[in-house]
Write a protein that holds these residues in place. Sequence first.
Motif, PDB file in Angstrom:
ATOM      1  N   MET A 112      50.481  33.867  26.369  1.00  0.00           N
ATOM      2  CA  MET A 112      50.388  32.675  26.288  1.00  0.00           C
ATOM      3  C   MET A 112      48.565  32.145  26.640  1.00  0.00           C
ATOM      4  N   LEU A 113      48.255  32.905  27.000  1.00  0.00           N
ATOM      5  CA  LEU A 113      46.748  33.273  27.161  1.00  0.00           C
ATOM      6  C   LEU A 113      45.960  32.713  25.285  1.00  0.00           C
ATOM      7  N   ILE A 114      46.432  33.201  24.396  1.00  0.00           N
ATOM      8  CA  ILE A 114      45.939  32.961  23.280  1.00  0.00           C
ATOM      9  C   ILE A 114      46.246  31.682  22.745  1.00  0.00           C
ATOM     10  N   VAL A 115      47.446  31.675  23.221  1.00  0.00           N
ATOM     11  CA  VAL A 115      48.183  30.048  22.750  1.00  0.00           C
ATOM     12  C   VAL A 115      47.646  28.822  23.318  1.00  0.00           C
ATOM     13  N   ASP A 116      47.560  29.367  24.502  1.00  0.00           N
ATOM     14  CA  ASP A 116      46.267  28.068  25.220  1.00  0.00           C
ATOM     15  C   ASP A 116      44.820  27.621  24.529  1.00  0.00           C
ATOM     16  N   GLY A 117      44.094  28.158  23.590  1.00  0.00           N
ATOM     17  CA  GLY A 117      42.788  28.708  22.697  1.00  0.00           C
ATOM     18  C   GLY A 117      41.937  29.182  24.483  1.00  0.00           C
ATOM     19  N   THR A 118      42.450  30.244  25.071  1.00  0.00           N
ATOM     20  CA  THR A 118      41.240  30.637  25.753  1.00  0.00           C
ATOM     21  C   THR A 118      40.311  31.740  25.072  1.00  0.00           C
ATOM     22  N   ASP A 119      39.616  31.840  26.096  1.00  0.00           N
ATOM     23  CA  ASP A 119      38.245  32.251  25.267  1.00  0.00           C
ATOM     24  C   ASP A 119      38.574  33.740  25.117  1.00  0.00           C
ATOM     25  N   PRO A 120      38.203  34.432  24.299  1.00  0.00           N
ATOM     26  CA  PRO A 120      38.750  36.646  23.958  1.00  0.00           C
ATOM     27  C   PRO A 120      38.038  37.240  24.960  1.00  0.00           C
ATOM     28  N   ASP A 121      37.065  36.442  25.715  1.00  0.00           N
ATOM     29  CA  ASP A 121      36.575  37.531  26.693  1.00  0.00           C
ATOM     30  C   ASP A 121      36.787  37.151  28.114  1.00  0.00           C
ATOM     31  N   LEU A 122      37.861  35.941  28.000  1.00  0.00           N
ATOM     32  CA  LEU A 122      38.270  35.562  29.202  1.00  0.00           C
ATOM     33  C   LEU A 122      39.228  36.061  28.768  1.00  0.00           C
ATOM     34  N   VAL A 123      40.045  36.245  28.125  1.00  0.00           N
ATOM     35  CA  VAL A 123      41.489  36.911  27.620  1.00  0.00           C
ATOM     36  C   VAL A 123      41.253  38.283  28.385  1.00  0.00           C
ATOM     37  N   ARG A 124      40.360  38.858  27.777  1.00  0.00           N
ATOM     38  CA  ARG A 124      40.406  40.354  28.040  1.00  0.00           C
ATOM     39  C   ARG A 124      40.378  40.873  29.439  1.00  0.00           C
ATOM     40  N   ASN A 125      38.981  39.403  30.195  1.00  0.00           N
ATOM     41  CA  ASN A 125      38.323  39.830  31.370  1.00  0.00           C
ATOM     42  C   ASN A 125      40.125  39.182  32.658  1.00  0.00           C
ATOM     43  N   ILE A 126      41.150  38.737  32.066  1.00  0.00           N
ATOM     44  CA  ILE A 126      41.825  38.198  32.721  1.00  0.00           C
ATOM     45  C   ILE A 126      43.423  39.575  33.142  1.00  0.00           C
ATOM     46  N   LEU A 127      43.332  39.902  31.415  1.00  0.00           N
ATOM     47  CA  LEU A 127      44.386  41.014  31.388  1.00  0.00           C
ATOM     48  C   LEU A 127      44.112  42.241  32.181  1.00  0.00           C
ATOM     49  N   GLU A 128      42.467  42.581  32.092  1.00  0.00           N
ATOM     50  CA  GLU A 128      41.690  43.637  32.383  1.00  0.00           C
ATOM     51  C   GLU A 128      41.676  43.825  33.753  1.00  0.00           C
ATOM     52  N   THR A 129      41.555  42.658  34.488  1.00  0.00           N
ATOM     53  CA  THR A 129      41.440  42.182  35.886  1.00  0.00           C
ATOM     54  C   THR A 129      43.256  42.747  36.449  1.00  0.00           C
ATOM     55  N   GLU A 130      44.342  42.279  36.175  1.00  0.00           N
ATOM     56  CA  GLU A 130      44.779  42.389  36.417  1.00  0.00           C
ATOM     57  C   GLU A 130      45.945  43.934  35.966  1.00  0.00           C
ATOM     58  N   LEU A 131      45.734  44.402  35.083  1.00  0.00           N
ATOM     59  CA  LEU A 131      45.285  46.238  35.063  1.00  0.00           C
ATOM     60  C   LEU A 131      44.969  47.055  36.114  1.00  0.00           C
ATOM     61  N   MET A 132      43.583  46.177  36.750  1.00  0.00           N
ATOM     62  CA  MET A 132      43.189  47.232  37.293  1.00  0.00           C
ATOM     63  C   MET A 132      43.900  47.195  38.839  1.00  0.00           C
ATOM     64  N   PHE A 133      44.512  45.962  39.083  1.00  0.00           N
ATOM     65  CA  PHE A 133      44.948  45.964  40.326  1.00  0.00           C
ATOM     66  C   PHE A 133      46.510  46.637  40.174  1.00  0.00           C
ATOM     67  N   LEU A 134      46.764  46.433  39.175  1.00  0.00           N
ATOM     68  CA  LEU A 134      48.316  47.228  38.277  1.00  0.00           C
ATOM     69  C   LEU A 134      47.953  48.476  39.169  1.00  0.00           C
ATOM     70  N   GLU A 135      46.973  49.270  38.486  1.00  0.00           N
ATOM     71  CA  GLU A 135      46.886  50.668  39.054  1.00  0.00           C
ATOM     72  C   GLU A 135      46.299  50.686  40.336  1.00  0.00           C
ATOM     73  N   GLU A 136      45.954  49.869  40.756  1.00  0.00           N
ATOM     74  CA  GLU A 136      45.340  49.516  43.006  1.00  0.00           C
ATOM     75  C   GLU A 136      46.990  50.224  43.123  1.00  0.00           C
ATOM     76  N   ARG A 137      47.835  49.043  43.025  1.00  0.00           N
ATOM     77  CA  ARG A 137      49.377  49.137  43.647  1.00  0.00           C
ATOM     78  C   ARG A 137      49.797  50.478  43.244  1.00  0.00           C
ATOM     79  N   HIS A 138      49.418  50.935  41.948  1.00  0.00           N
ATOM     80  CA  HIS A 138      50.000  52.051  41.497  1.00  0.00           C
ATOM     81  C   HIS A 138      49.107  53.153  42.894  1.00  0.00           C
ATOM     82  N   GLY A 139      48.283  53.267  42.548  1.00  0.00           N
ATOM     83  CA  GLY A 139      47.610  54.638  43.826  1.00  0.00           C
ATOM     84  C   GLY A 139      48.211  54.165  45.067  1.00  0.00           C
ATOM     85  N   GLN A 140      48.527  53.214  45.651  1.00  0.00           N
ATOM     86  CA  GLN A 140      48.759  53.118  47.308  1.00  0.00           C
ATOM     87  C   GLN A 140      49.963  53.834  47.028  1.00  0.00           C
ATOM     88  N   GLY A 141      51.224  53.658  46.253  1.00  0.00           N
ATOM     89  CA  GLY A 141      52.521  54.808  46.713  1.00  0.00           C
ATOM     90  C   GLY A 141      52.127  56.467  46.256  1.00  0.00           C
TER      91      GLY A 141
END
Length: 262
Positions: A112-141
């Motif tokens: 959806m980010l790609i289809v909306d024409g989001t800048d590639p650097d911003l796409v990477r930043n958004i997805l990597e940020t979400e991935l970082m918080f995913l790791e943090e949630r896993h780490g809590q358990g």
Amino acid sequence: MDIATIVGLFLGIGFTVWGILISGSLWDYWHFPSIVITLGGTIAATFLAYPLKDIVKIGKVFQKAFLYKATSANEIIEDIIKLANIARKEGLLSLEEYGSKLDDEFLKKGIMLIVDGTDPDLVRNILETELMFLEERHGQGQGTLEAMGSFAPAFGMLGTLIGLINMLQKMDDPKAIGPNMSVALITTFYGSFLANVIFLPLAKKLNVRSKSEVLIKELMIEGLLSIQAGENPRIIEEKLKTFIPPEMRGSIKKEQLGKEEA
């Protein structure tokens, strides 16, 4: 259902019980006050160490250790190659229709980010940020289980000290020394069993699964950015294969060969 987790837990308990039965009786290892000290103390310390919102999730953490559906890297690569071919033939905007049919929310969000024409650097930043918080949630358990694995032996030792104190107070009664020493050691046994058969192995299992899931998500990010850059699907495929072991790459080739022959 994860068979390996169930088998491991069954074997851990089974071998321990077998070792007890060889030289004695299970009833000899039952001591309710020691259970209260070890298990109750572990639970109390966990409440002290973590906020209530994390503790109420412990049931889900245990559930994830036993109930888990692994994401196939092969299937993800095939989906990305399929999307790359679609984008190459029909354009990036055509991905919206196909992306909405995918089950993986992370991959769908990236499309959806790609289809909306989001800048590639911003796409990477958004997805990597979400991935970082995913790791943090896993780490809590994982952290909660690891903490319980460290608390259990400590309270087992506390129970041992209580038993030894009781034993020393009754040194004038030789008949009381043996039973008190036995009770003192049972608490250490409980603590070691809880830590090394239940809490720490399950924390390690969750850690392994978390790393596997993160790797899949990183593969998705690389594939999506390659599609956005307009790279050749063959090049994308070879790039994504580097994320997985060589033996799995062979299975991808076999699957693709079978599809071509069909």
